[in-house]
Design an enzyme around this catalytic site. Sequence first.
Site: not given
Lengths: 499, 499
Positions: B243, B279
Amino acid sequence: MTPAPPEISHDPRTGLPTTTARPTGPAELAATMARAVTAVPTLSGVAPGERARWLHAVADAVEAAREELVRLADWETALGTARLQGELTRTVAQVRFYADEAAAGHFLRLEHDTADGQTPGMTRVNLPLGPVGVFGAGNFPFAFGVLGHDTASALAAGCPVVVKAHPAHLGVSNELFGLARSALAAAGAPDGTLGIVHGFEAGIDLVRHADLAAVAFTGSQSGGLALWRLANERPVVIPVFAEMGTVNPVVVTPLGAARIEEVAHGLVSSFTLGHGQYCTKPGLVLAPTGGDLAARVADELARLAPEPVMLTQRIADGVRSGVKALQDAGAALTLQLGGDGAGWSAPAAVLEVPLAEVRAGSTLLEEVFGAVVVVAGYDAPEQVLATLAELPGALAATLFAGPGEDPWAARWLPALSSKVGRVVLDGWTTGAPLVRAQQHGGPWPSTTQPTATTIGARALERFVRPVAYQGFRDELLPPVARRSNPWSVPCRVDGNWTS
Amino acid sequence: MTPAPPEISHDPRTGLPTTTARPTGPAELAATMARAVTAVPTLSGVAPGERARWLHAVADAVEAAREELVRLADWETALGTARLQGELTRTVAQVRFYADEAAAGHFLRLEHDTADGQTPGMTRVNLPLGPVGVFGAGNFPFAFGVLGHDTASALAAGCPVVVKAHPAHLGVSNELFGLARSALAAAGAPDGTLGIVHGFEAGIDLVRHADLAAVAFTGSQSGGLALWRLANERPVVIPVFAEMGTVNPVVVTPLGAARIEEVAHGLVSSFTLGHGQYCTKPGLVLAPTGGDLAARVADELARLAPEPVMLTQRIADGVRSGVKALQDAGAALTLQLGGDGAGWSAPAAVLEVPLAEVRAGSTLLEEVFGAVVVVAGYDAPEQVLATLAELPGALAATLFAGPGEDPWAARWLPALSSKVGRVVLDGWTTGAPLVRAQQHGGPWPSTTQPTATTIGARALERFVRPVAYQGFRDELLPPVARRSNPWSVPCRVDGNWTS
């Protein structure tokens, strides 16, 4: 630039050409992909029940063309009309199965979490990936062909499909494509729902095409891994669902060996089916040496006296070199039969090897795509667990156990199931039943995506991706994600199933 | 051979060392992996409720060490005690969430098809993959650290975990590992349930280790893709669930722009959170030029006057070079603040660019990991759809729409959702709610497996693989797969849910 030579299919019984196809050029591929992209909003926007209707129309059209399709397929594959009639029946059932699974809507995995003081409302649903490239198999012109499992499940999931036709049966491929395209158009599916390309270069360009969203492949290790590598080199990497040939193991417990005659009989039927051209063919049998399985298999094989005719010259040559490679790796030839007929004739063979020779990295663990089986005898059952640990990933395995309690079966099953996607008890891996709970796929290198299945209800899930909507109002959401559930999709709300 | 130098964590506020760790050597890694392998049969053999009990014990231990952990984490990350208190609370909740999800058993996806005259009985269930290597993130020492989402969901699914500790917070990592190991042992989990390694080389050797079954990673594109390539070069390829950081887009419709003040205010809070080291940080905002969003954001930023201190020197340098690169790509600096403090201080910045400059391949679409945002103004809403098509895959997006009907929102949502794993309406992507339906993952290159999620109920499904049992008798099956359902697992029988 000289134009690429045409692709040619052949009659395996004579080696003579049957059908030719002009390779698809770059401009034609671009136009095919552009049509697929245009179809995306409609395919992903209609209720899955609408796509189900289209797929049933395709199934009807295949059924209506049955005799012509079987005749053509037998000419191009030499698989025999009885087998091909059965395969066509199954293929029609498959298309209807994925249609009905789509309509049932479980594959959407719709889930709502209600907003509370702490967290906003959240809805997650599976959305179609986009255009899928399908590389069908040579050995199943119907069931894994232009309208096989991959195409049917991708369309059912809401993805346009562009098929790369298999060169071994271009006539069947074109016929299937033509009747499916007509049936789809008549049922109201958009142009671009299904496309086809021919030729090696067009296959490569298809995988490289910026608008392709996923690849499905059924065939050899070399072919599947080449496409997987190609997709991994794209600027935007896409998933490749390659289902590839492996050596599917059979394990006979000491108690299971009480039925060694039945095992020998069933094994010969299974490994010679379709001239051994099944990705689920049992290739290696671990059995007690006392049962003399190899000799019994040889007797049964001699009685059956099959005369394999392979799909292609290359496959026929591969059987011969494969048997030789098994011998070089320490296996003794118990019986080899046939292989001297016309066309692409190849032998059937049974070989024997001591269990200790079966080690990771050995050629004994590489698939011979044909009617060839290796029996590895064990003297003591204590040896077997270590050998199971040496086996590479495979699609399926068989366990022959004794009736009732069988301590060896219980001990070996976890090791066996860790290596495969499906374990069959007291039966054969060839012919994967078309049921929801089917898992046709297994650990690397039998597939490139061990969680994926090519057969069964979860086949649709390869071609969708979850998207979550946070804090949305119903009216802004696509119908599939709405709380009002206009499509009556099975749904979990706050962890509980509501339908 | 000279021994590798120790890894060193630092206090970002001063740049001085806090903790050192000796890199794990090959023999130690081998021993750690051997212990993990030994734990496999127990972890996969116990009922998921038993693993849930172990995980709740871990959560209790983390909660009990709260003050010490927060103090240590603030020293090593400079994220501030308020944020870290919240993150620890969330992490404890996460561990309990995955424990409860495991116990609920939906992730097993147990399904039986009953034998009929045509087909044998078939049972499919998800089995744990085996040892998982977890590479935690620098920016979330708790939530994506040693005991973060990846570790908790892998353990819950029945996989031993070996963590590669993040060098930015070695002290926190070792503390978390020590207390979890004690808690697991006291709760009865086998030795080898959780391991830890330190050092760059040990991380590479971990991914290459023959017994590793999967990798989970949270962090940068370069780090995640490097591990993915490494795993793809193994003889037996394993899945990598990486990820990775992306530019998360925000789209404001013409009607949404009525709330431009609210957008400006919320945006500044969101993109400066954790000094922009999320993120899910919104990185690019498409908004009508008329709303003057960049100027409003600059005003709000000036008012807030943040003084970002980054996790590492490299990240701080990256903010400066990133702002420069955005300017080189055609963005104008509206405001840049700070970056001249002690330690690893970095500026916060807002930039502005015409929409037409936002094109696939532009540096404007590359993440700057820090408190930096780019506003791309559009003159006419007709321009936006083409720009959305240019965006790369991202984790999450925001849509600011008008109240009630909003034709632009309806037109843009499909394009936006095709690019991300999660779409937020009228809110912010930072802080992914911990709910079952969460999808934290998106199309390439935001993840290497776009169907996977790092947060939410389906996080467990990354670490299992379906296995089908054909024609089995109940007594030969593992408890999880039995028709008698001794663990009371949610189950579909012939297509219908029985619980």
